[in-house]
Design a protein around this motif. Structure first.
Motif, PDB file in Angstrom:
ATOM      1  N   ILE A   1       1.168  -1.382  -0.157  1.00 52.26           N
ATOM      2  CA  ILE A   1      -0.077  -0.501  -0.091  1.00 52.26           C
ATOM      3  C   ILE A   1       0.687   1.358  -0.121  1.00 52.26           C
ATOM      4  O   ILE A   1       0.511   1.473  -0.654  1.00 52.26           O
ATOM      5  N   ALA A   2       2.205   0.764   0.833  1.00 49.64           N
ATOM      6  CA  ALA A   2       2.622   2.397   0.632  1.00 49.64           C
ATOM      7  C   ALA A   2       3.451   2.624  -0.612  1.00 49.64           C
ATOM      8  O   ALA A   2       3.550   3.710  -1.014  1.00 49.64           O
ATOM      9  N   THR A   3       4.228   1.247  -1.261  1.00 51.53           N
ATOM     10  CA  THR A   3       4.388   1.399  -2.670  1.00 51.53           C
ATOM     11  C   THR A   3       3.341   1.984  -3.697  1.00 51.53           C
ATOM     12  O   THR A   3       4.067   3.042  -4.172  1.00 51.53           O
ATOM     13  N   LEU A   4       2.308   1.602  -3.577  1.00 54.34           N
ATOM     14  CA  LEU A   4       0.860   2.602  -4.358  1.00 54.34           C
ATOM     15  C   LEU A   4       1.075   4.280  -4.170  1.00 54.34           C
ATOM     16  O   LEU A   4       0.910   4.761  -4.672  1.00 54.34           O
ATOM     17  N   GLU A   5       1.208   4.543  -3.235  1.00 56.31           N
ATOM     18  CA  GLU A   5       1.171   5.513  -2.964  1.00 56.31           C
ATOM     19  C   GLU A   5       1.533   6.776  -3.051  1.00 56.31           C
ATOM     20  O   GLU A   5       1.574   8.007  -3.650  1.00 56.31           O
ATOM     21  N   HIS A   6       3.617   5.991  -2.893  1.00 58.49           N
ATOM     22  CA  HIS A   6       4.517   6.656  -3.455  1.00 58.49           C
ATOM     23  C   HIS A   6       4.697   6.742  -5.285  1.00 58.49           C
ATOM     24  O   HIS A   6       5.476   8.133  -5.720  1.00 58.49           O
TER      25      HIS A   6
ATOM     26  N   LYS B   1       1.961   7.151  -6.545  1.00 57.19           N
ATOM     27  CA  LYS B   1       0.548   8.120  -6.766  1.00 57.19           C
ATOM     28  C   LYS B   1       1.366   9.539  -6.563  1.00 57.19           C
ATOM     29  O   LYS B   1       1.197  10.333  -7.845  1.00 57.19           O
ATOM     30  N   LYS B   2       2.119   9.797  -5.974  1.00 50.50           N
ATOM     31  CA  LYS B   2       2.797  11.160  -5.604  1.00 50.50           C
ATOM     32  C   LYS B   2       3.721  11.281  -6.244  1.00 50.50           C
ATOM     33  O   LYS B   2       3.998  12.393  -6.470  1.00 50.50           O
TER      34      LYS B   2
ATOM     35  N   THR C   1     -12.646   4.308  -4.437  1.00 58.16           N
ATOM     36  CA  THR C   1     -11.236   4.483  -4.598  1.00 58.16           C
ATOM     37  C   THR C   1     -10.369   4.340  -2.567  1.00 58.16           C
ATOM     38  O   THR C   1     -11.649   4.466  -1.852  1.00 58.16           O
ATOM     39  N   ARG C   2      -9.468   5.213  -2.983  1.00 55.89           N
ATOM     40  CA  ARG C   2      -8.427   4.390  -1.631  1.00 55.89           C
ATOM     41  C   ARG C   2      -8.639   5.714  -1.030  1.00 55.89           C
ATOM     42  O   ARG C   2      -8.971   6.528  -0.812  1.00 55.89           O
TER      43      ARG C   2
END
Length: 166
Positions: free
Chosen positions: A144-149, A151-152, A165-166
């Protein structure tokens, strides 16, 4: 383990498995177990059951081999470098053995969400010509942290359930 590093105009995302023991600690465990098993095997051979010695040796050898393989796999690393126009993927153990370059405009990050608490999110980099699975050794919070990074870093994220939506 997910590490993020910002450089001038690029972002580097480093993915590694969580490691509970390094190779030195594993060697100590192997030596302690080998000593324990061999003391028991020698005691039985003194009593007259010498046939146990080859089996004890096989057990210690198998333990050492399996602990080495597991420890070796915890040293793998995936590095995703995101520039303004391209994304570079590198993977390997100790040094990069696989290298892929993607055009950032054509790249999409495809995800398949976990259906239950026992499954994990599946993440791939896809540009239509090549597909790379990333983070298969990560736990769910790290995925999940990888996906957030990602996205950013302004990569296009394609979720299998687009209505969520996440």
């Amino acid at each position: 383990m997910v590490k993020l590093k910002h450089k001038h105009d690029s972002v580097t995302l480093t993915l590694q498995p969580n490691r509970s023991a390094n190779w030195r600690q594993n060697k100590i465990i192997i030596m302690v177990m080998a000593a324990f098993v061999m003391v028991i095997a020698i005691a039985w051979s003194v009593v007259g059951v010498w046939i146990i010695l080859p089996f004890a040796g096989f057990e210690v050898g198998l333990l050492a081999f399996l602990m080495y393989r597991v420890s070796y796999s915890t040293y793998q690393k995936q590095i995703i470098t995101i520039h303004s126009d391209k994304v570079i993927f590198q993977a390997g153990v100790y040094y990069p053995k696989r290298f892929h370059s993607f055009c950032k405009d054509k790249l999409s990050v495809k995800t398949i969400d976990a259906q239950s608490e026992f499954e994990q999110t599946h993440i791939t980099l896809d540009d239509g010509h090549q597909t790379i699975v990333i983070g298969q050794f990560l736990n769910q919070p790290d995925r999940i942290a990888t996906l957030e990074h990602l996205k950013k870093a302004n990569l296009h994220i394609h979720i299998d359930k687009w209505w969520k939506t996440r």
